[in-house]
Design a protein around this motif. Structure first.
Motif, PDB file in Angstrom:
ATOM      1  N   SER A  88       0.867  -1.160   0.029  1.00  0.00           N
ATOM      2  CA  SER A  88       0.042  -0.061  -0.132  1.00  0.00           C
ATOM      3  C   SER A  88       0.835   1.132  -0.078  1.00  0.00           C
ATOM      4  O   SER A  88       2.239   1.181   0.230  1.00  0.00           O
ATOM      5  CB  SER A  88      -0.943  -0.125   1.187  1.00  0.00           C
ATOM      6  N   SER A  89       0.156   2.567  -0.304  1.00  0.00           N
ATOM      7  CA  SER A  89       0.974   3.580  -0.182  1.00  0.00           C
ATOM      8  C   SER A  89       1.458   4.043   1.048  1.00  0.00           C
ATOM      9  O   SER A  89       2.591   4.768   1.075  1.00  0.00           O
ATOM     10  CB  SER A  89      -0.034   4.919  -0.726  1.00  0.00           C
ATOM     11  N   ASN A 104      10.555  -0.973 -14.460  1.00  0.00           N
ATOM     12  CA  ASN A 104       9.277  -0.754 -15.392  1.00  0.00           C
ATOM     13  C   ASN A 104       9.395   0.715 -15.973  1.00  0.00           C
ATOM     14  O   ASN A 104       8.910   0.612 -17.137  1.00  0.00           O
ATOM     15  CB  ASN A 104       8.143  -0.595 -14.514  1.00  0.00           C
ATOM     16  N   LEU A 105      10.362   1.668 -15.311  1.00  0.00           N
ATOM     17  CA  LEU A 105      10.357   2.847 -16.102  1.00  0.00           C
ATOM     18  C   LEU A 105      11.783   3.288 -16.281  1.00  0.00           C
ATOM     19  O   LEU A 105      11.989   3.383 -17.471  1.00  0.00           O
ATOM     20  CB  LEU A 105       9.818   3.894 -15.053  1.00  0.00           C
ATOM     21  N   ARG A 106      12.685   3.232 -15.389  1.00  0.00           N
ATOM     22  CA  ARG A 106      14.145   3.799 -15.905  1.00  0.00           C
ATOM     23  C   ARG A 106      14.777   2.698 -16.929  1.00  0.00           C
ATOM     24  O   ARG A 106      15.408   3.081 -17.807  1.00  0.00           O
ATOM     25  CB  ARG A 106      15.131   3.377 -14.498  1.00  0.00           C
ATOM     26  N   SER A 133      -0.116  -0.272 -18.931  1.00  0.00           N
ATOM     27  CA  SER A 133      -1.233  -1.116 -18.063  1.00  0.00           C
ATOM     28  C   SER A 133      -2.392  -0.112 -18.073  1.00  0.00           C
ATOM     29  O   SER A 133      -2.324   0.981 -17.703  1.00  0.00           O
ATOM     30  CB  SER A 133      -0.598  -1.493 -16.828  1.00  0.00           C
ATOM     31  N   ILE A 134      -3.703  -0.879 -17.812  1.00  0.00           N
ATOM     32  CA  ILE A 134      -4.779   0.056 -17.263  1.00  0.00           C
ATOM     33  C   ILE A 134      -4.431   0.711 -15.820  1.00  0.00           C
ATOM     34  O   ILE A 134      -5.070   1.557 -15.522  1.00  0.00           O
ATOM     35  CB  ILE A 134      -5.870  -0.706 -17.282  1.00  0.00           C
ATOM     36  N   ALA A 135      -3.525   0.102 -15.206  1.00  0.00           N
ATOM     37  CA  ALA A 135      -3.108   0.585 -13.629  1.00  0.00           C
ATOM     38  C   ALA A 135      -2.667   2.032 -13.988  1.00  0.00           C
ATOM     39  O   ALA A 135      -2.887   2.799 -12.760  1.00  0.00           O
ATOM     40  CB  ALA A 135      -2.127  -0.368 -13.246  1.00  0.00           C
ATOM     41  N   GLY A 136      -2.248   2.324 -15.042  1.00  0.00           N
ATOM     42  CA  GLY A 136      -1.740   3.696 -15.318  1.00  0.00           C
ATOM     43  C   GLY A 136      -2.819   4.812 -15.380  1.00  0.00           C
ATOM     44  O   GLY A 136      -2.688   6.062 -15.556  1.00  0.00           O
ATOM     45  N   HIS A 137      -4.313   4.254 -15.549  1.00  0.00           N
ATOM     46  CA  HIS A 137      -5.412   5.144 -15.992  1.00  0.00           C
ATOM     47  C   HIS A 137      -6.431   4.699 -14.678  1.00  0.00           C
ATOM     48  O   HIS A 137      -7.171   5.962 -14.703  1.00  0.00           O
ATOM     49  CB  HIS A 137      -5.949   4.711 -17.163  1.00  0.00           C
ATOM     50  N   ALA A 147       1.650   1.798 -10.747  1.00  0.00           N
ATOM     51  CA  ALA A 147       0.931   2.689 -11.464  1.00  0.00           C
ATOM     52  C   ALA A 147       1.344   3.968 -12.113  1.00  0.00           C
ATOM     53  O   ALA A 147       1.275   4.324 -12.994  1.00  0.00           O
ATOM     54  CB  ALA A 147      -0.428   3.310 -10.725  1.00  0.00           C
ATOM     55  N   ALA A 148       2.438   4.307 -10.893  1.00  0.00           N
ATOM     56  CA  ALA A 148       3.336   5.467 -11.348  1.00  0.00           C
ATOM     57  C   ALA A 148       4.219   5.059 -12.501  1.00  0.00           C
ATOM     58  O   ALA A 148       4.494   6.117 -13.238  1.00  0.00           O
ATOM     59  CB  ALA A 148       4.029   5.745  -9.850  1.00  0.00           C
TER      60      ALA A 148
END
Length: 241
Positions: A88-89, A104-106, A133-137, A147-148
């Motif tokens: 969780s956050s 995932n990003l770098r 991913s739909i998790a980005g939306h 998501a980030a």
């Protein structure tokens, strides 16, 4: 054999969507250069489709750059490597941030940069597809960094399309819904868990890895010659309703 005579670098090619992409692109004539962390996955993939492979932990930026140099110049790049840490956050650790955002990003940005520099040196042209991913939306619990990372990769995809278009390099992304890889099938086999998500899909099913691979192949093909900077949902209508 629409990709006969071409080559494609695929990250995360050992499993899941990446492996489905490797199989499909090989079936359609491309030479596959597979990048994965797991040697046994790469070995079994070579036995299945041939091609070349590079073992690499993309979480290590220097290793990612070395792997792309070893992969060499290719016509296409598919960024499929990805991980998630379900926290969780309020519980997310520094290790979780580093792991998820690092791969995932770098790593995706590093591979895009290396691919683009090689293509420009070769005279331009080529295409990239990033897998988001739909998790980005939509907000899903315990998907903070995932998501980030995926939303960030979509933003980067648009910047790359803007900057690389002058060199004839197209850059797009696909945003899949739940995709039933071997691991995901086990995770979503319980109807009590899957039903609330399934009802939000107008097509009333989740994606297969092959569904996503075929959409990626379309974006790499000549049929998509005027598509760049796009994020294509491969989601059975989830984001539309």
């Amino acid at each position: 054999m629409e990709f006969s005579g071409t080559s494609v670098i695929i990250t995360g090619a050992g499993k899941g969507i990446g492996r489905a992409c490797a199989r499909l692109m090989a079936q359609r004539g491309a030479e596959v250069i597979a990048l994965s962390r797991t040697a046994s996955d790469l070995a079994s993939l070579r036995e299945e489709i041939g091609g070349r492979s590079v073992q690499v932990d993309l979480a290590d930026p220097a290793a990612a750059r070395r792997a792309m140099a070893q992969a060499g110049t290719a016509d296409f790049l598919i960024n499929s490597a990805g991980i998630n840490v379900l926290q969780s956050s309020t519980e997310m650790t520094d290790a979780g941030y580093e792991a998820v955002l690092g791969v995932n990003l770098r790593a995706a940005l590093i591979t895009c940069q290396a691919f683009a520099l090689a293509r420009i040196a070769a005279g331009g042209g080529g295409a990239i597809v990033n897998i988001t991913s739909i998790a980005g939306h939509r907000g899903f619990a315990e998907h903070l960094c995932y998501a980030a990372s995926k939303a960030g990769l979509e933003g980067a995809t648009r910047v790359l399309a803007k900057e690389l278009g002058v060199h004839g390099i197209r850059v797009n992304a696909v945003a899949p819904t739940i995709t039933l890889t071997e691991l995901a099938e086990a995770a979503w086999s319980d109807p009590a868990k899957s039903a609330p998500m399934m009802v939000r899909h107008p097509l009333q099913r989740f994606a297969s890895a092959e569904d996503v691979a075929r959409s990626i192949a379309m974006l790499l093909s000549r049929d998509a010659a005027m598509l760049t900077g796009a994020v294509v949902p491969v989601d059975g209508g989830f984001l539309a309703v």
